[in-house]
Design a protein around this motif. Structure first.
Motif, PDB file in Angstrom:
ATOM      1  N   ILE A   1       5.560   9.475  -3.165  1.00 39.18           N
ATOM      2  CA  ILE A   1       4.617   8.519  -2.585  1.00 39.18           C
ATOM      3  C   ILE A   1       5.321   7.161  -2.576  1.00 39.18           C
ATOM      4  O   ILE A   1       5.342   6.437  -3.578  1.00 39.18           O
ATOM      5  CB  ILE A   1       3.312   8.488  -3.414  1.00 39.18           C
ATOM      6  CG1 ILE A   1       2.761   9.921  -3.554  1.00 39.18           C
ATOM      7  CG2 ILE A   1       2.298   7.564  -2.762  1.00 39.18           C
ATOM      8  CD1 ILE A   1       2.649  10.685  -2.242  1.00 39.18           C
TER       9      ILE A   1
ATOM     10  N   CYS B   1      -4.108   2.960  -2.085  1.00 39.97           N
ATOM     11  CA  CYS B   1      -3.520   4.283  -1.841  1.00 39.97           C
ATOM     12  C   CYS B   1      -4.421   5.015  -0.849  1.00 39.97           C
ATOM     13  O   CYS B   1      -5.603   5.230  -1.115  1.00 39.97           O
ATOM     14  CB  CYS B   1      -3.439   5.050  -3.161  1.00 39.97           C
ATOM     15  SG  CYS B   1      -2.784   6.713  -2.976  1.00 39.97           S
TER      16      CYS B   1
ATOM     17  N   SER C   1       0.840  -1.200   0.000  1.00 35.31           N
ATOM     18  CA  SER C   1       0.000   0.000   0.000  1.00 35.31           C
ATOM     19  C   SER C   1       0.874   1.249   0.000  1.00 35.31           C
ATOM     20  O   SER C   1       2.086   1.162   0.171  1.00 35.31           O
ATOM     21  CB  SER C   1      -0.884   0.000   1.255  1.00 35.31           C
ATOM     22  OG  SER C   1      -0.056   0.043   2.402  1.00 35.31           O
ATOM     23  N   CYS C   2       0.259   2.379  -0.211  1.00 31.87           N
ATOM     24  CA  CYS C   2       1.011   3.628  -0.118  1.00 31.87           C
ATOM     25  C   CYS C   2       0.160   4.688   0.584  1.00 31.87           C
ATOM     26  O   CYS C   2      -1.044   4.493   0.806  1.00 31.87           O
ATOM     27  CB  CYS C   2       1.481   4.100  -1.494  1.00 31.87           C
ATOM     28  SG  CYS C   2       0.152   4.503  -2.641  1.00 31.87           S
TER      29      CYS C   2
ATOM     30  N   ALA D   1       4.452   3.316  -4.117  1.00 31.36           N
ATOM     31  CA  ALA D   1       3.458   3.386  -5.198  1.00 31.36           C
ATOM     32  C   ALA D   1       3.984   2.802  -6.504  1.00 31.36           C
ATOM     33  O   ALA D   1       3.216   2.602  -7.450  1.00 31.36           O
ATOM     34  CB  ALA D   1       2.998   4.823  -5.415  1.00 31.36           C
TER      35      ALA D   1
ATOM     36  N   MET E   1      -5.471   1.274  -6.271  1.00 29.78           N
ATOM     37  CA  MET E   1      -4.458   1.799  -7.189  1.00 29.78           C
ATOM     38  C   MET E   1      -4.916   1.771  -8.637  1.00 29.78           C
ATOM     39  O   MET E   1      -4.449   2.552  -9.452  1.00 29.78           O
ATOM     40  CB  MET E   1      -3.159   0.990  -7.059  1.00 29.78           C
ATOM     41  CG  MET E   1      -2.330   1.309  -5.825  1.00 29.78           C
ATOM     42  SD  MET E   1      -1.751   3.039  -5.727  1.00 29.78           S
ATOM     43  CE  MET E   1      -0.464   3.065  -6.994  1.00 29.78           C
TER      44      MET E   1
ATOM     45  N   ALA F   1      -0.599   8.755   0.413  1.00 27.85           N
ATOM     46  CA  ALA F   1      -0.380   9.906  -0.468  1.00 27.85           C
ATOM     47  C   ALA F   1      -0.659  11.209   0.265  1.00 27.85           C
ATOM     48  O   ALA F   1      -1.809  11.647   0.360  1.00 27.85           O
ATOM     49  CB  ALA F   1      -1.255   9.780  -1.713  1.00 27.85           C
TER      50      ALA F   1
ATOM     51  N   CYS G   1       1.444  -3.125  -5.096  1.00 34.70           N
ATOM     52  CA  CYS G   1       0.720  -2.068  -4.375  1.00 34.70           C
ATOM     53  C   CYS G   1      -0.712  -1.965  -4.889  1.00 34.70           C
ATOM     54  O   CYS G   1      -0.944  -1.753  -6.082  1.00 34.70           O
ATOM     55  CB  CYS G   1       1.438  -0.727  -4.544  1.00 34.70           C
ATOM     56  SG  CYS G   1       0.620   0.632  -3.678  1.00 34.70           S
TER      57      CYS G   1
END
Lengths: 414, 414, 414, 414
Positions: A161, A172, A124-125, A164, A211, A127, A169
């Motif tokens: 980020i 977000c 995951s990311c 990402a 994503m 942002a 991934c």
């Protein structure tokens, strides 16, 4: 855990690096298989998702029931290798995201995102940072989140980020400014300038965005000095009318973005700082080995007083930083992140600078080898350097420490 | 020259970077066309090979007849851009090689190598540093040069050979240890341990080796913190029974390698240090522009005392370093490199550290932008950092300064 | 001059110290006879009042016609000894006072005060700093000067008035705030708060007050760490309705105090900074001698790399600081104090810190001897430390440097 | 204890200073009565001789049964005032002497010296350091102790013997080199040069010498910068054929001097370092109060970012140092002084430098007041500065830390 690091992780660093694709086309579409192998081994040995809050173990069977201070000591160990944290499913930003979902997501959201993250099946990311504004001042975040019917529509540009770029991934978590449903973006900007600071802190929300949502475009990898840290990467991402269903995508509640972001920071900073201490220990260990084995001007480097002084200062720097971070971890355990905010601010100033300094000295002792791809030192150096900027620059934290100190002597006088 | 930098060089930095090939196969087989365009323009305006010693102008019409101090001020200007020195045909290691050839090459060698270098038609490299030994201690250089009949045969491994990756690079000046014709390499190593330091300094020679000679293998690009500085590169090079005709390939005389290397260092360090000052000026300029334009916490960065302090310290650091380097340049002009060795050692300690410090501050003021590919700061930082190691680590130079100082008070007592 | 220092001054430092009276009653009523002997010798050799502006020689036969830069190099030499400056009649605050009188006093005032000062027959002091306010911000000076009929009446408290303890001190130049004749002191303070900064800078005047004027009370010597610097001292002085004839006592004009104070600072800072460099040279010289002669752990201190590093850093620190101060001196010669204000601010930050650092290292190399009365180092250290505060703290000067730097990039944006 | 400090000690600092005699004749023959008043109060409240080892309470009823770590926290509190330690009968060198006597004296010696010291009735000194040699290298101590019949005869010169100026000082513990009964001092010096380091460490003994013994001459007070710390003082002392009865005067056994000196150092360094932390806390507290109350350039000092940064750095410096010292104290409790020698060496480097830095900043924030007699800061500064030299210079301790670190990686290779 240390035994696992020495047996499985450190010897495989080179394998990991050799498996990163050098073809610019494929660089972000593959990932080193070794990392998944190591994850399975770590999971099998119970070295998995150790960062999860202690209460998560008894309630849901997640994590290892460790206090912040207990996990901190393991985070140091994982920091000895740049791939350590991921092998144990404890790497940023996934660990912070998991904690966030654990605390604030509803059951459906947990099932969809938290469970696969805890299993290490997806990445995951988060942002938040934007190129056009100083993200250390929360009021500046300008990506807009607007309710339109049953959806949120997100517009903005984010960069750096982390994660990402990884093909694994899937999620977000976007931090943005909530725009009232009726207002257009132009009137919003004029009205926002009339609002005071307190109000601006409750204007932000967090939205869970898959994503592969239309309009979410990963534009390019951002460099950190000469590295791109593929395959995770630190990407520039554009949100171009990204539309997601409001109900299932809003995390917690509208306007609570900062409150959640703050809660994410306390333990997260402990983790970062302890990994930095592990990185510095790795550097000191390499420094000593080099000093013992390298000869110049008629003796080993280790026999010279100046090198001995360098080693002594590094040992002192590391040990004092560790004691401070562990003290902060203990204070979080006892008083929560808010009660520990002075110590958290202090470690955020101390640990990255300390690590940069120690690693820089290790590089100097290594000569050209120290900045080459044959040594882990350049990665360690860059990681330490960038952490002096990530999560707010030193000056912001120094101010927190100073105001707490001054408040002991007089209130309301600044 | 400053006008040319602002008009032609700095605006084309991005063009240069965009023209470097990202395909790992072609990365070292092409070079950015813009650089040759700029070289032609600079040549046309007489901004060309300015580093050449003053006497070269009247004797051979080369260079611009500048003293070391006069050129130093231009070297600073060229240092504002990472491509500045090459545009003016003043870049390392070519400039040092040209000076070396000018002083020590015979007429045939000059015709073959010096003239095309001065014209900017070819590039060259200087192969001294080796991975296995501390190159700052000259006695350690172990690449062997052995006379066999009319040839020299060279064996050894070098790394961080700057410029050896460039497709235009035609000449490699190799520094190695001269092995007596009759001795085998194994007996040589045992006998060398019986020789004292003075003797070991006259065992080294320099050989001119065309890059396409059989046995000279460019193995791989060495990294500098994530960068590879393509297309020039800093290459690992193996000499595997490289055979060249003795007469035309020996520079000056056998056993005079160190004497020549030393003479190469004096003005070369001035050039490096002045370019570092230019780099620091560029960083300070970027820092100020950022401070004026960036807002956070209710004001520009420039309005904060801590940022003002950072700017003031940087201005002080730069100006003091410049005065010291110009003083050293003047002393070379007046007393030669040997007479100026104290000052040369001092600037080698001062300038790289100063530049690293100033650029590091500029990065901090820029936030994430400061370590991204959108800013020249990461390249500047790495260049400064590596120059703290290249040409001998600080400690060696500090020792030179200290012994000169102590010798004022008592001779023969250390 | 160096020869005179070595022959006459340095060997008599101990004599000077031994002649200072230890009886607290007599401490401020006598002075070491050696100082007057040395003054006569220096005068006889033409080493006298060398600081006077170049034009004073041809116009009035005073001084030696030296430029600021020329005198700067002599100031360094005099700085090697704590009594050097006075021996050459170049010591603060007398030198600054003489320059002030030379520029602004009328003929009667010159006859009465300047001539005996130039002859070294009397001493003087300059009463500016006050205990209750931050004197670095000129608007804070609160000692009042009020015109009453043909007199000025002065009221206020000053401290750290250097030289006011000396029995030879006859003149006190007082800086105070001019109160309009009609206003009472209470209304003045309320009205002054309504005035802007520019106005407040023209409210100050300088008055020449004989030390024996009724109401001028020298209260006590102020300490500088444990020293009192008898017999000159740094005294606390009370002005209790001190009344002097207006016409003969006003220097230049009412309200021009700051303008005059500013003009006094430029060359004065050069003198201070060059003496600091001389002090640091003395410390480095003592450090080297000690390192050569002292043995510990099986070798001289000089043979250790850490000590060598200390020596090298000190040499570098001194030489860079000197180059900067000489550059500032040259700029004053060429552009005046105002044109050189950036450089003057820079040296005020650099030189005291440098001297403190170098002397601190020298103390460390000396062990306990380094802080004892058997060494000149403690006096040197304290002098350097206090000069980081005198004439404005570093932060004020750093701000000057920063604003000049920022103004290159954008005007009117701070 | 903190309450006692605030109520009784800190408010009486000025009284103490005002009661020190300024007449050079009487300065060393009287002492401030306030100190004995405060001692009685502290004793009455049980705040007395707290440094004594825990076992001394149950065995003999002395001290408070505190571990090293427990006492450390009280030592910090006492360090807030320069007179704190003495008020609690915990001041150096008496506390170290008492511990020494407790561990090594026989019953008669304890009755004669330890009991009155524990009662605070007499004072003592410890005569080790000598002007002519580097005392940090134990082999250099040259004062001779020779057995002649039933007596020891002592000859030598010591300096910086703290406490020897106090009229209440009755006991001098002398460290000297044992000369074999038959040898003359001249042959001794030649033979000693033939002995190796191990042997030379068992040549030293400690002798208990009453201050009024014939031949023991207190020559002069040594200065620490401008202070003489009357009435205790740091005296130069000559032993001119000082003769004492062997049996009652020898402490423990011949040749065991260094072993005893070492045992004295571990807890002693904890005490010194914790007092330094208390001193730094006092300085930081003064810095904050000043910053809040002082106005300049349109705001309080506390409102400026640079001052806030200074405060934040000071808080960080103090807290990290404290954690390290407490860790060292705990390690002494658990493993003894020898097992804790790495940490003890580290704190000896860290704490004095930290305190010097923090107090120096506090001085800077105070302006001229900061180095005046109206502030405790000058005394604090000097105490911190001299502790960087006392008990061995930094370099010796850095070497200890480095060798321990290197030994983790390879034994027997330096």
């Amino acid at each position: 855990m240390w035994e696992f690091m020495e047996r499985e992780v450190i010897p495989n660093e080179e394998v990991f690096l050799s498996q990163i694709n050098t073809d610019p086309e494929k660089r972000w579409k593959t990932y080193p298989p070794i990392i998944e192998e190591l994850k399975q081994k770590a999971k099998a040995e119970g070295l998995w998702s150790l960062f999860m809050p202690a209460e998560a173990l008894e309630k849901d069977g997640w994590g290892a029931g460790l206090s912040v201070r207990e996990y901190a000591m393991l985070a140091e160990i994982s920091g000895h290798s740049m791939i350590g944290a991921e092998v144990f499913n404890c790497n940023a930003p996934d660990s912070g995201n998991m904690e966030l979902l654990y605390r604030y997501a509803n059951d459906d959201q947990k099932r969809r995102w938290l469970v696969p993250l805890l299993n290490g099946d997806i990445r995951s990311c988060f942002a938040m940072t934007e190129p056009a504004v100083a993200s250390s001042d929360a009021r500046n975040i300008s990506t807009s989140i607007q309710r339109q019917g049953d959806d949120y529509v997100i517009n903005g540009r984010k960069w750096y980020i982390s994660g990402a770029g990884d093909p694994r991934c899937r999620l977000c978590i976007v931090m943005g400014r909530q725009i009232p449903p009726e207002s257009s973006s132009s009137s919003s900007s004029s009205s926002s300038s009339n609002k005071n600071a307190v109000a601006s802190h409750v204007q932000h929300s967090m939205i869970l965005v898959p994503m592969d949502t239309e309009g979410l475009k990963v534009v390019r990898p951002m460099g950190v000095f000469g590295f791109d840290d593929a395959p995770h990467g630190h990407m520039e991402v554009i949100f171009d009318n990204v539309r997601v269903p409001a109900k299932e995508s809003l995390l917690f509640a509208e306007g609570r973005g900062f409150e959640m972001a703050q809660s994410r920071l306390g333990p997260g900073r402990i983790h970062h700082c302890m990994r930095l201490i592990g990185m510095a220990e790795r550097a000191l260990s390499l420094m000593c080995k080099r000093a013992i084995s390298r000869e110049a001007f008629g003796g080993t480097l280790a026999s010279r007083h100046t090198i001995q002084q360098t080693i002594a200062h590094s040992r002192i720097d590391i040990d004092t930083a560790r004691l401070l971070v562990l003290k902060a971890a203990q204070e979080i355990d006892e008083k929560g992140s808010k009660g520990a905010r002075g110590l958290i601010a202090m470690i955020k100033v101390v640990a990255p600078q300390m690590a940069q300094r120690v690693i820089d000295r290790a590089i100097q002792v290594h000569g050209a080898l120290g900045f080459s791809q044959d040594s882990p030192l350049p990665h360690l150096f860059i990681a330490a350097r960038t952490l002096r900027i990530a999560d707010g620059p030193d000056e912001v934290h120094e101010r927190t420490v100073a105001l707490l100190e001054l408040s002991k002597h007089a209130r309301n006088r600044l």
